[in-house]
Design an enzyme around this catalytic site. Structure first.
Site, mmCIF file in Angstrom:
data_model
loop_
_atom_site.group_PDB
_atom_site.id
_atom_site.type_symbol
_atom_site.label_atom_id
_atom_site.label_comp_id
_atom_site.label_asym_id
_atom_site.label_seq_id
_atom_site.Cartn_x
_atom_site.Cartn_y
_atom_site.Cartn_z
ATOM 1 N N ARG A 120 0.837 -1.199 0.000
ATOM 2 C CA ARG A 120 0.000 0.000 0.000
ATOM 3 C C ARG A 120 0.874 1.253 0.000
ATOM 4 O O ARG A 120 0.535 2.248 -0.647
ATOM 5 C CB ARG A 120 -0.943 0.002 1.188
ATOM 6 C CG ARG A 120 -2.047 -1.055 1.103
ATOM 7 C CD ARG A 120 -2.998 -0.956 2.270
ATOM 8 N NE ARG A 120 -3.702 0.314 2.265
ATOM 9 C CZ ARG A 120 -4.134 0.932 3.375
ATOM 10 N NH1 ARG A 120 -3.896 0.409 4.566
ATOM 11 N NH2 ARG A 120 -4.775 2.082 3.277
ATOM 12 N N CYS A 168 -0.347 6.801 8.808
ATOM 13 C CA CYS A 168 -0.698 5.503 8.223
ATOM 14 C C CYS A 168 -1.783 5.769 7.196
ATOM 15 O O CYS A 168 -1.684 6.717 6.423
ATOM 16 C CB CYS A 168 -1.144 4.526 9.306
ATOM 17 S SG CYS A 168 -2.493 5.130 10.351
#
Length: 278
Positions: free
Chosen positions: A178, A237
Site C-alpha cells: 500500500r 498511516c
C-alpha cells in the site's frame, strides 16, 4: 511511571485493583459491528467497550480522513460518560496485536492521561494465561473528566509545509504494498506522502503476537531513522490508527517525543493538489 505495555500475568495479578478500568477495543475495518458483537459474546471480565468509529473517531467530512480525531472536549466528555476519571489505571486490549488498542492508548495520552497500558498479546494472551471470559455488560457511574493540556498533533498544512524545507521525518505504518501505491483497497488513491519512510506496524510484533523486546525495537527503529532525534518523527498511516501502534512501539523502545498526523494518507489523498509519491 506506568509502562506502555502490561502482560496478561501482570493484569491477572492486579485484577482486583479498584482503580483499574479495562477497555475492549476490538474492531474490523470492513465489518464495523464485529468488534462490539465479539465483546458481547465474551470479554475480559468488567471490560467496557469503545468503538473505533463511534467513540475513538470524530465526524467525517470527506476531506479529513477515515478516522479523524474527535475534539478533545468531546473525547473527555465520552470518558466521563463511561465513568473514566484521571485517577483510573486504564488497560486497553484487542485481538489484533494492539492495532486498535494503541489508538485508545494514544488518545488518552493526548488528553493528558498517562496511566494507560496496552495488554501485550491482547485477548489471546489473556486466554492463554488462564484469564476468565465474561458476557456481563459492566458500567461505571458517570463522572467528569477535566480537560488538561493537549499533546500537539500535525495537520495536513503542517505536513505540506514540512515538505518545503522542514526537519520532520514522516513514517508510514501501512503495509509495504500500500505504501508503494499497490493493492489499495481502503482509500481511493494509492501512494504515499513524498519523503515518508515505511515501517509496517506489524513489524513491531514477534511471532507470538506480542511486542518485541525494547532493545530489539530500539535497534530496528534506529536502523530506520539513524541518529535522528525521535522528537522530529511524525507517525502516519492510512487513517491515524496503526500509526499509534508505531508510536506505542517507539515508547516501548525508549524513543520518545514523536507526533501523530491523525488525518494520514486518507486525508492527504482527498486533495488532488497535494503531492503524492508511488
Amino acid at each position: 511511571m506506568t509502562s506502555a505495555l502490561i502482560s496478561a500475568a501482570e493484569l491477572k495479578a492486579t485484577f482486583s485493583d479498584p482503580q483499574r478500568v479495562i477497555v475492549d477495543c476490538r474492531h474490523d475495518l470492513r465489518l464495523t459491528d464485529a468488534g462490539e458483537d465479539a465483546w458481547k459474546q465474551g470479554h475480559v471480565p468488567g471490560a467496557l467497550f469503545m468503538h473505533l468509529d463511534r467513540d475513538l473517531s470524530g465526524d467525517k467530512t470527506g476531506r479529513n480522513g477515515r478516522h479523524p480525531l474527535p475534539s478533545p472536549e468531546g473525547f473527555v466528555r465520552l470518558l466521563g460518560e463511561r465513568g473514566i476519571t484521571p485517577r483510573h489505571r486504564v488497560v486497553a486490549y484487542d485481538d489484533a496485536g494492539g492495532m486498535y488498542a494503541a489508538r485508545l492508548w494514544w488518545m488518552l495520552r493526548w488528553v493528558g492521561h498517562r496511566d494507560v497500558s496496552v495488554l501485550d498479546g491482547g485477548l489471546q494472551a489473556w486466554i492463554a494465561a488462564g484469564g476468565a471470559i465474561d458476557t456481563t455488560v459492566h458500567t461505571l457511574p458517570p463522572a467528569t473528566y477535566p480537560l488538561a493540556a493537549i499533546e500537539p498533533v500535525f495537520d495536513a498544512d503542517a505536513v505540506r509545509a514540512n515538505l518545503e524545507g522542514g526537519d520532520r521525518l514522516l513514517v508510514d505504518a501501512r503495509a509495504p504494498d500500500r505504501f508503494r501505491g499497490e493493492n489499495e483497497t481502503l482509500d481511493p488513491v494509492g501512494g504515499h506522502i513524498p519523503g515518508a519512510l515505511n515501517r509496517f506496524f506489524k513489524l513491531n510484533l514477534g511471532e507470538d503476537g506480542r511486542f518485541k523486546p525494547a532493545d530489539v525495537l530500539r535497534a530496528e527503529w534506529r536502523e530506520l531513522i539513524g541518529g535522528r532525534d525521535p522528537a522530529t518523527l511524525v507517525m502516519q498511516c492510512g487513517s491515524g490508527v496503526t500509526a499509534c501502534h508505531n508510536l506505542l512501539a517507539l515508547e516501548v523502545a525508549g524513543l520518545h517525543g514523536a507526533r501523530l498526523y491523525p488525518g494520514s494518507w486518507s486525508e492527504w489523498c482527498s486533495d488532488p493538489a497535494r503531492p503524492m509519491a508511488r
